[in-house]
Write a protein that holds these residues in place. Structure first.
Motif, PDB file in Angstrom:
ATOM      1  N   GLU C 421       0.836  -1.199   0.000  1.00 13.22           N
ATOM      2  CA  GLU C 421       0.000   0.000   0.000  1.00 13.22           C
ATOM      3  C   GLU C 421       0.879   1.260   0.000  1.00 13.22           C
ATOM      4  N   PHE C 422       1.956   1.219   0.744  1.00 13.57           N
ATOM      5  CA  PHE C 422       2.916   2.340   0.728  1.00 13.57           C
ATOM      6  C   PHE C 422       3.506   2.503  -0.673  1.00 13.57           C
ATOM      7  N   GLU C 423       3.892   1.374  -1.258  1.00 14.60           N
ATOM      8  CA  GLU C 423       4.503   1.433  -2.594  1.00 14.60           C
ATOM      9  C   GLU C 423       3.527   1.980  -3.626  1.00 14.60           C
ATOM     10  N   TRP C 424       2.296   1.574  -3.484  1.00 19.01           N
ATOM     11  CA  TRP C 424       1.268   2.065  -4.406  1.00 19.01           C
ATOM     12  C   TRP C 424       1.158   3.592  -4.323  1.00 19.01           C
ATOM     13  N   HIS C 425       1.225   4.123  -3.102  1.00 23.36           N
ATOM     14  CA  HIS C 425       1.195   5.570  -2.922  1.00 23.36           C
ATOM     15  C   HIS C 425       2.341   6.254  -3.647  1.00 23.36           C
ATOM     16  N   VAL C 426       3.503   5.624  -3.572  1.00 15.82           N
ATOM     17  CA  VAL C 426       4.675   6.218  -4.212  1.00 15.82           C
ATOM     18  C   VAL C 426       4.550   6.129  -5.732  1.00 15.82           C
ATOM     19  N   LEU C 427       4.072   4.978  -6.218  1.00 12.09           N
ATOM     20  CA  LEU C 427       4.014   4.755  -7.667  1.00 12.09           C
ATOM     21  C   LEU C 427       2.848   5.478  -8.336  1.00 12.09           C
ATOM     22  N   HIS C 428       1.789   5.695  -7.586  1.00  5.48           N
ATOM     23  CA  HIS C 428       0.608   6.351  -8.169  1.00  5.48           C
ATOM     24  C   HIS C 428       0.230   7.590  -7.378  1.00  5.48           C
ATOM     25  N   PRO C 429       1.106   8.565  -7.366  1.00  4.53           N
ATOM     26  CA  PRO C 429       0.859   9.736  -6.513  1.00  4.53           C
ATOM     27  C   PRO C 429      -0.450  10.452  -6.864  1.00  4.53           C
ATOM     28  N   GLU C 431      -3.232   9.227  -8.370  1.00  7.71           N
ATOM     29  CA  GLU C 431      -4.371   8.406  -8.011  1.00  7.71           C
ATOM     30  C   GLU C 431      -4.554   8.356  -6.490  1.00  7.71           C
ATOM     31  N   ALA C 432      -3.411   8.309  -5.789  1.00  8.36           N
ATOM     32  CA  ALA C 432      -3.470   8.143  -4.337  1.00  8.36           C
ATOM     33  C   ALA C 432      -4.105   9.340  -3.641  1.00  8.36           C
ATOM     34  N   THR C 433      -4.083  10.494  -4.288  1.00  8.45           N
ATOM     35  CA  THR C 433      -4.742  11.629  -3.648  1.00  8.45           C
ATOM     36  C   THR C 433      -6.241  11.589  -3.904  1.00  8.45           C
ATOM     37  N   LYS C 434      -6.665  10.771  -4.862  1.00  5.39           N
ATOM     38  CA  LYS C 434      -8.089  10.726  -5.197  1.00  5.39           C
ATOM     39  C   LYS C 434      -8.812   9.538  -4.591  1.00  5.39           C
ATOM     40  N   ARG C 435      -8.141   8.414  -4.556  1.00  8.45           N
ATOM     41  CA  ARG C 435      -8.822   7.244  -4.005  1.00  8.45           C
ATOM     42  C   ARG C 435      -7.877   6.472  -3.088  1.00  8.45           C
ATOM     43  N   ASN C 436      -8.430   5.518  -2.377  1.00  7.50           N
ATOM     44  CA  ASN C 436      -7.596   4.711  -1.494  1.00  7.50           C
ATOM     45  C   ASN C 436      -7.281   3.371  -2.127  1.00  7.50           C
ATOM     46  N   TYR C 437      -6.287   2.727  -1.555  1.00  4.62           N
ATOM     47  CA  TYR C 437      -5.793   1.476  -2.107  1.00  4.62           C
ATOM     48  C   TYR C 437      -6.836   0.376  -2.026  1.00  4.62           C
ATOM     49  N   GLY C 438      -7.670   0.466  -1.002  1.00  5.75           N
ATOM     50  CA  GLY C 438      -8.735  -0.533  -0.890  1.00  5.75           C
ATOM     51  C   GLY C 438      -8.310  -1.761  -0.097  1.00  5.75           C
ATOM     52  N   LEU C 439      -9.140  -2.777  -0.207  1.00  5.97           N
ATOM     53  CA  LEU C 439      -8.940  -3.959   0.626  1.00  5.97           C
ATOM     54  C   LEU C 439      -7.750  -4.795   0.166  1.00  5.97           C
ATOM     55  N   ALA C 440      -7.503  -4.776  -1.159  1.00 10.50           N
ATOM     56  CA  ALA C 440      -6.440  -5.595  -1.747  1.00 10.50           C
ATOM     57  C   ALA C 440      -6.540  -7.031  -1.246  1.00 10.50           C
ATOM     58  N   HIS C 441      -5.414  -7.589  -0.842  1.00 13.39           N
ATOM     59  CA  HIS C 441      -5.419  -9.000  -0.449  1.00 13.39           C
ATOM     60  C   HIS C 441      -5.428  -9.161   1.070  1.00 13.39           C
ATOM     61  N   TYR C 442      -5.693  -8.074   1.772  1.00 13.89           N
ATOM     62  CA  TYR C 442      -5.478  -8.111   3.216  1.00 13.89           C
ATOM     63  C   TYR C 442      -6.440  -8.998   3.994  1.00 13.89           C
TER      64      TYR C 442
END
Ligand SMILES: Cc1cc2nc3c(=O)[nH]c(=O)nc-3n(C[C@H](O)[C@H](O)[C@H](O)COP(=O)(O)O)c2cc1C
Ligand code: SF4
Ligand code: SF4
Ligand code: FES
Ligand code: FES
Lengths: 161, 363, 454
Positions: C421-429, C431-442
């Motif tokens: 989720e941290f990496e996603w924030h870095v890679l998709h700056p 998008e990350a300000t508009k939506r959240n990463y979501g449940l993913a595989h957690y």
């Protein structure tokens, strides 16, 4: 200067501690002073408290600047202290803060021109289950919604008149 | 002979020493001396209650005692942990300690202005020494450094809060040496600072000692400041018959020719004063005739710079290695590339006072 | 319905007042202790009960009490820790507001056991209305002979005072609390000496949490032996859990420590499931300081066992795959929440609350906050994640008091379990300000045991 009544209260507080430990009364007396002298602690107020407790002024400054509830500058008549820590954030405290900012047209840490309202953000106040929330004076206002905020602002305006 | 006291056997980095019960690990290490002595930025043996705050002196207790040989789970502050009989401690032999210390040094330097080129303490600064020995090559901190409003605390002492490491030594000094403390620690956390709250001057005949105890250039002597870099001065031991019974009257005069630029107390190799001096001796006796000169002072500090060298200046290698007890020096950084204040286009000698980096930006 | 020991009478109208409290058996335990038992016998009951500190550390209370030094002619003090400032924790408040006499009675028995004649309740300054409630209860108790001189004719004296703090989480740490009570800045003391030897005004002092002291009342009522039969193993008795975040029924619950985490979240008796029909993403089960766990590791341990609401089960797996019961502040995140943002608010909290005495915490907490702000605001770099890891590692264990650890653990756990989720924030700056990463595989069932600690 405290009234006779408040001075008695100070004496009563000092009596809670063993002889010679009157410095322990510092925080309760600062609360009293802040309530009494306009919601904040001026240097004069702090010097007065130092003289009451027979301690050095610097000992008072050290304490007053440490604790977040002591205001070292004048604040509005009503201070909205909105919690922004995790549990409140999860329940939408950011929206409440934004709403208050817009509604009162002030930023965080600012006071409205009429001196009525100050907006502050604070860290967890121990009401996480009733989020979003804020402290207003002595009490907590919980489960905040924009409508509730409107009502609170109205209530304060009425009281102020 | 007095009754024989039982001594505790302690091993620090595999070197044994016997000390009295109640001795701290740090002081036991100082008894051994040399390389294995942990650096101490906040502890001061002459100030009661000092220590424990900076965390540079962390060591690993690999064996608690003879009776309970278990190691201690966390690193401990050697300045505030007393020894037990049979205790074994690792300092420079523990990679974990070295790593943690490197971290502490990085934290201490995080918000430090690195204005060494204009700092009066340069050459006598423990933080400079520490960063040479334990610091990383560069900073990983990418944010604006903390700044403070400059506050005035009188005409004798200069306070540069940006350089303060909050060791609390000056607060203990004022508490323990003077009648009425007027300065203290204000605010909390990252924005805690040394100050007087309402502007006033520190005024007490022993308050000048805060200058000597300050490990960095946060508290400096205004009557001396910037007249000269310390390494251009000759240090001589001197004394006078001081009227104040609490003042030992034994000082170091920092001179050039016949001129006395500065008076300080005498410091030992750990940078601690041997005895306190009064403000009259420190600030008002700047005439060589006031003093009986004893002879040149042997500056026994392991500061690289106290030997008269400075970053960027050619360093004679052998002296360095010698003062570092045989270790090769390590440069923390090249001040010329990192410092905002050390710009070739600015003539340092034209600047009035040990300025903060902001003052340079104005130009 | 789970068995209750503290809140069994909480629903009774007027239980806040002495008459109702007394009429419902209140002060019965105190009467028993003061009139028919020696302090050592009371201590024995507390030891037998297996009661562990409810303030967060879970240290056995009976053992703590037996450490108190008893030098001749020196007063001893009992201090009740009502500072309650750990994000997610609001249980003591409930107890003090609704059944203040339970606390007063607990303080009376505990003071008698420890030989204290003065007791201070240190309550966080923001709970500004609660001192009035407590002081009224104290006055009532005094009027009825349960406080003051020669209590119930037993010759035992006790005064209880309420002291308000003024906004500082650190004053929950026991030595900072003592400093604050002495009228000083809340700087934790360097230990040793421990409060049991040199505490308030340099006298032997015991500091205990509100809930711990209240629990002494049922222990005396039913006996230590019986109390220890509540719960599982070393997690004896009941525990107050303050549940918050994205659940249907936030609030304070008394649980017997024998239910599963799953039951606690989903049963109607407790949290009533995740709000708005969402799915569970993560949970911080014991207050902001304890490691966050993704849904899959929360409900089952890495070994695949049902996770229970006990000290042992919640910490099963250590820091690699477990968490802690802590202070019982149970914070639930649903699938829409952002772990990075949540971690940032905690980092900001600890930065705000650091007393500033020791360098790793003073400097490191701010640094972590700023790096997290960058990541959250789309300005992060991949290397920032490793940097965060390194900063927290250099704070942890190297500070004067556990606030440093408390600041480090949430960051460590978030990176450990939610690194993508941290990496996603870095890679998709953007998008990350508009939506959240979501449940993913957690919430996916664990296939293999999670890898060992990083
Ligand atoms: C930073 C910090 C904050 C703490 N806050 C609290 C608190 O708010 N309430 C509390 O009871 N214990 C708190 N504690 C734990 C206390 O230091 C102490 O362990 C506790 O009061 C002991 O009581 P117990 O044994 O009954 O749990 C805190 C500890 C730390 C390090
Ligand atoms: S001013 Fe100097 S002596 Fe005082 S706390 Fe700061 S670094 Fe220490
Ligand atoms: S760890 Fe933080 S809160 Fe604790 S003493 Fe150090 S600076 Fe203060
Ligand atoms: S997080 Fe807002 S009250 Fe606890
Ligand atoms: S010298 Fe030991 S912690 Fe600072």
């Amino acid at each position: 200067m405290f009234s006779e009544e408040k001075l008695n209260k100070v004496k009563e507080i000092i009596a809670r501690y063993p002889a010679g430990k009157q410095k322990s009364a510092l925080i309760p007396v600062l609360h009293l002073a802040q309530e009494e002298f306009g919601g904040w602690l001026s240097a004069e107020t702090m010097d007065y408290v130092a003289s009451l407790l027979q301690i050095k002024p610097i000992e008072v400054y050290e304490v007053a600047t440490f604790y977040s509830m002591f205001n070292l500058k004048p604040v509005g008549k009503y201070v909205f202290e909105v919690c922004q820590t995790g549990p409140c954030m999860l329940r939408g405290s950011d929206n409440i803060i934004d709403y208050i900012k817009k509604k009162l047209d002030i930023g965080v840490g600012e006071t409205t021109k009429d001196g009525l309202f100050t907006l502050k953000t604070v860290e967890c106040l121990g009401a996480c289950g009733y989020a979003p929330m804020m402290q207003l004076g002595k009490h907590f206002r919980e489960h905040l919604t924009p409508e509730k905020v409107d009502a609170i602002i109205e209530e304060c305006r009425v009281k102020a008149n | 002979m007095a009754e024989e006291k039982k001594l505790f056997k302690v091993k620090i980095d595999n070197i044994s020493v016997e000390v009295e019960p109640g001795t701290t690990i740090l002081n036991a290490a100082r008894r051994i001396g040399g390389d294995i002595v942990p650096p101490a930025m906040c502890y001061y043996s002459k100030l009661q209650g000092s220590g424990g705050k900076c965390r540079t002196c962390l060591v690993k207790v690999t064996k608690g005692s003879e009776a309970d040989p278990r190691p201690m789970p966390k690193l401990v502050a050697s300045c505030r942990t007393t020894v037990m009989d049979g205790m074994e401690v690792a300092n420079i032999t523990s990679p974990e300690v070295q790593e943690a210390r490197k971290g502490v040094v990085e934290f201490l330097l995080l918000n430090h202005p690195l204005d060494c080129p204009v700092c009066d303490q340069a050459g006598e600064c423990h933080l400079q020494d520490l960063s040479y020995e334990h610091g990383a090559e560069t900073t990983r901190y990418e944010f604006k450094r903390r700044t403070f409003d400059r506050i005035d605390i009188g005409d004798k002492i200069q306070l540069h809060m940006t350089r303060c490491i909050l060791c609390y030594r000056c607060v203990f000094t004022a508490d323990q040496l003077t009648e009425k403390r007027e300065h203290g620690v204000l605010g909390r956390g990252e924005v805690a600072e040394i100050g007087t709250y309402i502007h006033q001057s520190l005024d007490n005949n022993f308050i000048g000692n805060v200058i000597d105890v300050c490990p960095v250039g946060a508290l400096t002597d205004k009557t001396f400041r910037f007249k000269n870099r310390v390494w251009f001065l000759k240090a001589v031991d001197a004394h006078r018959q001081c009227e104040d019974p609490k003042c030992c009257g034994k000082t170091v005069l920092w001179m050039r020719g016949d001129e006395v630029f500065r008076v300080t107390a005498r410091k030992d190799k750990y940078g601690e004063v041997e005895d306190w001096i009064c403000d009259t001796c420190r600030f008002d006796k700047k005439d060589v005739k006031d003093w009986v000169i004893e002879g040149p002072r042997n500056i026994d500090r392991h500061s690289v710079i106290s030997q008269g060298h400075y970053v960027g200046v050619h360093k004679p290698k052998d002296t360095l290695v010698e003062v570092l007890d045989g270790r090769q020096p390590k440069l923390l950084l090249d001040i010329h590339t990192v410092s905002e204040v050390n710009r070739p286009d600015i003539d340092l000698s034209q600047i009035d006072g040990p300025a903060h980096s902001d003052d340079f930006n104005k130009k | 319905m789970g068995r209750k020991l503290l809140f069994d009478k909480a629903h009774i109208e007027g239980i806040r007042y002495y008459d109702v409290y007394r009429a419902n058996g209140g002060y019965g335990s105190a009467e028993k202790a003061l009139k028919s038992m020696t302090p050592d016998q009371v201590l024995d009951e507390v030891k037998k009960s297996g009661l562990r500190g409810r303030g967060g550390a879970g240290f056995p209370t009976g053992m703590k009490w037996s450490f108190i030094a008893k030098p001749e002619g020196v007063p001893r003090y009992l201090v009740c820790n009502a500072d309650e400032s750990e994000p997610g924790t609001f249980k003591d408040r409930y107890l003090m507001e609704f059944i203040p006499h339970l606390l007063i009675e607990g303080l009376l028995i505990s003071s008698y056991t420890l030989g204290c004649n003065s007791c201070y309740i240190y309550i966080r300054g923001e709970y500004a209305w609660i001192p009035d409630i407590l002081e009224q209860a104290i006055a009532e108790a005094k009027k009825n002979g349960w406080l003051g001189k020669n209590i119930q004719g037993t010759g035992f004296d006790l005064e209880i005072y309420v002291q308000r703090g003024a906004g500082a989480y650190i004053c929950g740490e026991e030595t900072a609390l003592i400093e604050s009570l002495e009228g000083k800045r809340g700087n934790p003391r360097i230990k040793p000496p421990f409060p049991a030897v040199k505490g308030l005004w340099d006298c032997p002092t015991v500091v205990n949490n509100v809930e711990t002291l209240a629990a002494v009342v049922p222990i005396l009522r039913i006996g230590g032996e019986e109390y220890s039969k509540y719960g599982i193993g070393k997690s004896t008795g009941t525990k107050l859990i303050s549940a918050c975040g994205n659940i249907n029924k936030p609030g304070v619950y008394e649980i017997e420590m024998n239910i599963s985490v799953e039951e606690f979240i989903y049963s109607d008796e407790y949290c009533g499931g995740i709000a708005n029909g969402k799915r569970l993403k993560a949970c911080i089960p014991g207050g902001s300081s304890v490691p966050i766990l993704p849904a899959n590791l929360l409900l089952k341990t890495a070994k695949g066992e049902q996770r229970m609401m006990t000290y042992e089960s919640l910490s099963d797996g250590g820091f690699a795959t477990g968490s802690m019961l802590g202070s019982g502040g149970f914070i639930v995140l649903d699938e829409d929440q952002c772990v990075v943002k949540n971690t940032l608010t905690f980092a900001r909290f600890y930065h705000h609350e650091s007393c500033g005495q020791c360098s790793p915490c003073r400097e490191g907490t701010g640094w972590m906050k700023r790096v997290l702000q960058n990541i959250e605001n789309g300005k992060g770099k991949m290397s920032d994640i490793d940097l965060l890891w390194d900063i927290q590692r250099k704070i942890e264990g190297n500070t004067i008091c556990p606030l440093g650890d408390a600041a480090a653990w949430p960051v460590a756990a978030a990176i450990r379990h939610f690194r993508d989720e941290f990496e996603w924030h870095v890679l998709h700056p953007e998008e990350a300000t508009k939506r959240n990463y979501g449940l993913a595989h957690y919430a996916d069932p664990l296939v293999i045991a999670a890898p060992a600690a990083v």
